[in-house]
Motif scaffolding. Structure first.
Motif, PDB file in Angstrom:
ATOM      1  N   SER A 111     -51.144 -21.443  45.761  1.00 38.27           N
ATOM      2  CA  SER A 111     -52.712 -21.440  45.731  1.00 38.27           C
ATOM      3  C   SER A 111     -53.060 -20.845  44.506  1.00 38.27           C
ATOM      4  O   SER A 111     -54.157 -20.952  44.257  1.00 38.27           O
ATOM      5  N   ARG A 112     -52.381 -20.181  43.872  1.00 36.52           N
ATOM      6  CA  ARG A 112     -52.643 -19.503  42.767  1.00 36.52           C
ATOM      7  C   ARG A 112     -52.409 -20.264  41.461  1.00 36.52           C
ATOM      8  O   ARG A 112     -53.361 -20.124  40.526  1.00 36.52           O
ATOM      9  N   THR A 116     -58.297 -13.209  45.173  1.00 41.80           N
ATOM     10  CA  THR A 116     -56.927 -13.387  46.042  1.00 41.80           C
ATOM     11  C   THR A 116     -56.809 -12.493  47.134  1.00 41.80           C
ATOM     12  O   THR A 116     -56.644 -12.685  48.413  1.00 41.80           O
ATOM     13  N   ARG A 131     -59.175 -14.375  49.696  1.00 39.39           N
ATOM     14  CA  ARG A 131     -58.227 -15.477  50.092  1.00 39.39           C
ATOM     15  C   ARG A 131     -57.120 -14.881  51.077  1.00 39.39           C
ATOM     16  O   ARG A 131     -57.090 -15.596  52.247  1.00 39.39           O
ATOM     17  N   LYS A 160     -59.155 -12.954  39.070  1.00 37.84           N
ATOM     18  CA  LYS A 160     -58.644 -14.270  40.125  1.00 37.84           C
ATOM     19  C   LYS A 160     -57.800 -13.309  41.170  1.00 37.84           C
ATOM     20  O   LYS A 160     -57.857 -13.659  42.197  1.00 37.84           O
ATOM     21  N   TRP A 161     -57.365 -12.304  40.614  1.00 36.99           N
ATOM     22  CA  TRP A 161     -56.421 -11.648  41.581  1.00 36.99           C
ATOM     23  C   TRP A 161     -57.106 -10.791  42.687  1.00 36.99           C
ATOM     24  O   TRP A 161     -56.797 -10.602  43.795  1.00 36.99           O
ATOM     25  N   LEU A 194     -48.727 -18.502  48.349  1.00 33.46           N
ATOM     26  CA  LEU A 194     -49.559 -17.616  47.491  1.00 33.46           C
ATOM     27  C   LEU A 194     -49.215 -18.358  46.141  1.00 33.46           C
ATOM     28  O   LEU A 194     -50.322 -18.156  45.195  1.00 33.46           O
ATOM     29  N   LEU A 216     -55.653 -19.846  52.676  1.00 30.25           N
ATOM     30  CA  LEU A 216     -55.751 -19.293  51.250  1.00 30.25           C
ATOM     31  C   LEU A 216     -56.795 -20.254  50.437  1.00 30.25           C
ATOM     32  O   LEU A 216     -57.480 -19.490  49.546  1.00 30.25           O
ATOM     33  N   THR A 217     -56.583 -21.540  50.720  1.00 31.03           N
ATOM     34  CA  THR A 217     -57.537 -22.402  49.914  1.00 31.03           C
ATOM     35  C   THR A 217     -58.870 -22.716  50.401  1.00 31.03           C
ATOM     36  O   THR A 217     -59.608 -23.066  49.740  1.00 31.03           O
TER      37      THR A 217
END
Ligand SMILES: Nc1ncnc2c1ncn2[C@@H]1O[C@H](COP(=O)(O)OP(=O)(O)OP(=O)(O)O)[C@@H](O)[C@H]1O
Ligand SMILES: [Mg+2]
Lengths: 268, 258
Positions: free
Chosen positions: B84-85, B166, B170, B162-163, B81, B144-145
């Motif tokens: 990827s973030r 995710t 993601r 973004k969150w 996580l 995730l990516t």
């Protein structure tokens, strides 16, 4: 008169593009001059198609309107504000060639996604989703997962999702590109129906001349490398119906668009 | 549902029972003394005879496997996580993960015993954690990516944060690969725990039981413990598959193998 040709009386501009150029990878060896000197104003409530050879920058132009990419030069104004602000205000809905449905969400949950992001509560979301499912004639499929639907049905869900929060502007990038001819014509009729009911502004990218002519008030023909507007053709066909596709006016408009495209091809 | 599961298990049952019968019969013919490889019936006898010892060893090893698995999976997921973030995490933690994986982890078992005390289960758990971490990390990061560009653009067009991307895109996108990793990791955890136990750490474990019985020539007992370890591996695999079904209801019904 026919209300297909006349935009709403006090036509505000939905999109104003002013001398926009777009260069990808500026200054690098893989620099691409995608768009050059684009001026385009789209009145509120019109249905505009963008057509042109592959790589001429249609998708780029559409994505500029959605602020998913930004101009190298010039300005893009949507609903009287910067494209970025319009995106943040969720002023437009978008649909792509691939439906872009989320496979882990049911049809209803897909349609609800934008509403969820906008903080609607559950009951409101549910109600709107049902309404949208009715609009695209998929009422029985709300609880299905996308993989259980045909390509055409998936596209309809994607359109329902783009419309779910009632944006006044709809940006569509070859939404029917992957469909067979029969489904395609059916979908065109449905989109027109939706357009007539809701009077949204629709910007529609397509490779098909008949599709552009059948759907639009206005066909913008683009030429490649760098992308420019080669012709701006209005289509005075009135309210579309079953016979439109066989009318003389339809063929005349098709010829006009085809010539504009051919002329553009021969200049290089 | 249960009926269907049974029907699905039928071919496997046939193969399993058939294999055991073949094993039994062929050994009766070629190797009646049963010196190198005991017959299934002999293993079963040893199993019942030493049931108490094997059971308590299984509990202890099971504890090491499950705790190590949980910690390793959490570590792998959190790590991916982060990677990827945040670009900075990707640039630092990814090479670190790859470097960790390059270590022959089993070779650390004797060293860990020295660190954590010869009789402590911690050294065994640490081996399991390290073994489990990498496949979980690599697969989850991939999941995730590897989200299609269209999906991300759509989320951008809705002005999603973004969150939100995710959480809503993601993570669900990573689920199938995460569960593939979990299945691999659950087998690795059993292997890792038992090999680590060969070198010490917790006593009264399957690894120790196997080593001690093998050392004194009681191979049939060792085989009985191997059977217990296999049963543990299969159970974990099936449990992972069960979680997978519950967590990814949108996927077509595939067998546990899928
Ligand atoms: N993200 C990007 N990075 C670099 N170049 C890009 C990018 N997006 C588009 N281009 C380039 O810009 C040009 C226009 O691309 P665009 O996708 O807008 O064309 P298009 O008219 O939509 O084509 P098609 O009809 O095939 O979809 C192409 O030469 C393409 O290679
Ligand atoms: Mg395109």
């Amino acid at each position: 008169m026919n209300d297909h040709d006349t935009p709403p009386s006090k036509a505000a501009a939905a999109v104003e593009i002013d001398s926009v150029s777009k260069v990808f990878n500026l200054g690098k060896p893989n620099e691409v001059h995608a768009l050059d000197g684009i001026d385009l104003t789209i009145d509120d409530g019109t249905f505009v198609s963008l057509i042109g050879p592959s790589g001429c920058g249609k998708s780029t132009l559409l994505r500029l309107m959605g602020a998913l990419t930004h101009p190298t030069e010039g300005s893009v104004v949507v609903n009287g504000k910067s494209a970025d602000q319009a995106r943040l205000d969720r002023d437009y809905g978008m649909a792509f060639q691939t439906s872009g449905l989320f496979e882990w969400r049911t049809v209803t949950q897909n349609i609800e996604l934008p509403l969820q992001l906008m903080g609607w509560d559950k009951a409101q979301r549910k109600e709107r989703a049902l309404e949208m499912l009715d609009l695209v004639k998929l009422a029985e499929f709300g609880d299905h997962y996308p993989r259980e639907l045909s390509g055409g049905m998936q596209q309809r869900v994607a359109i329902a999702r783009a419309l779910s929060f009632r944006p006044q502007l709809l940006l569509m990038d070859e939404p029917f590109g992957a469909l067979d001819e029969m489904t395609r014509e059916h979908m065109q009729t449905e989109v027109l129906e939706i357009w007539e009911k809701t009077r949204k502004t629709i910007v529609f990218v397509t490779h098909s001349i008949p599709e552009a002519v059948f759907l639009s008030n206005r066909v913008v023909v683009m030429s490649p490398r760098p992308g420019r507007i080669a012709a701006d053709i209005s289509v005075p066909l009135g309210r579309r119906n079953f016979d439109t596709r066989e009318s003389q006016g339809f063929f005349d408009s098709i010829t006009e668009v085809r010539e504009a495209l051919r002329f553009e091809g021969s200049t290089r | 549902m249960i009926k269907r599961a049974l029907a699905g298990a039928f071919p496997a049952l046939v193969i399993g029972v058939g294999g055991l019968v073949l094993w039994e019969l062929s050994l009766l013919v070629i190797n009646p003394d049963g010196f190198l490889l005991p017959r299934p019936t002999e293993i079963f006898e040893a199993f019942t005879e030493h049931f108490d010892a094997i059971w308590s060893a299984t509990i202890n090893t099971g504890y090491i496997v499950v705790t190590g698995l949980i910690v390793g999976v959490i570590l792998g997921v959190v790590w991916s996580l982060l990677v990827s973030r945040f670009r900075i995490a990707d640039e630092t933690l990814t090479p670190l993960a790859i470097a960790l994986n390059a270590i022959p982890i089993i070779a650390l078992a004797p060293i860990f015993n020295a660190w954590y005390g010869l009789l402590s289960p911690t050294s065994n758990q640490a081996i399991v954690v390290l073994l489990v971490f990498f496949p979980v990390f690599i697969n989850t990061t991939k999941g995730l990516t590897s989200v299609g560009a269209t999906k991300i653009e759509l989320m951008d067009s809705y002005a999603a944060s973004k969150w939100e991307i995710t959480r809503m895109i993601r993570i669900p996108n990573a689920m199938p690969l995460f569960f593939t990793a979990l299945k691999i990791a659950s087998s690795l955890a059993v292997i890792g725990a038992i090999v680590a136990e060969y070198f010490g750490g917790s006593q009264d474990t399957l690894g120790q039981f196997i080593v001690q019985n093998a050392a004194s020539g009681r191979y049939t007992n060792a085989w009985a413990a191997v059977v217990a370890a296999s049963a543990m591996g299969i159970t974990l695999y099936l449990v992972s598959g069960g979680f997978e079904r519950v967590a990814t209801p949108w996927r077509p019904d595939v067998d546990v193998v899928g």
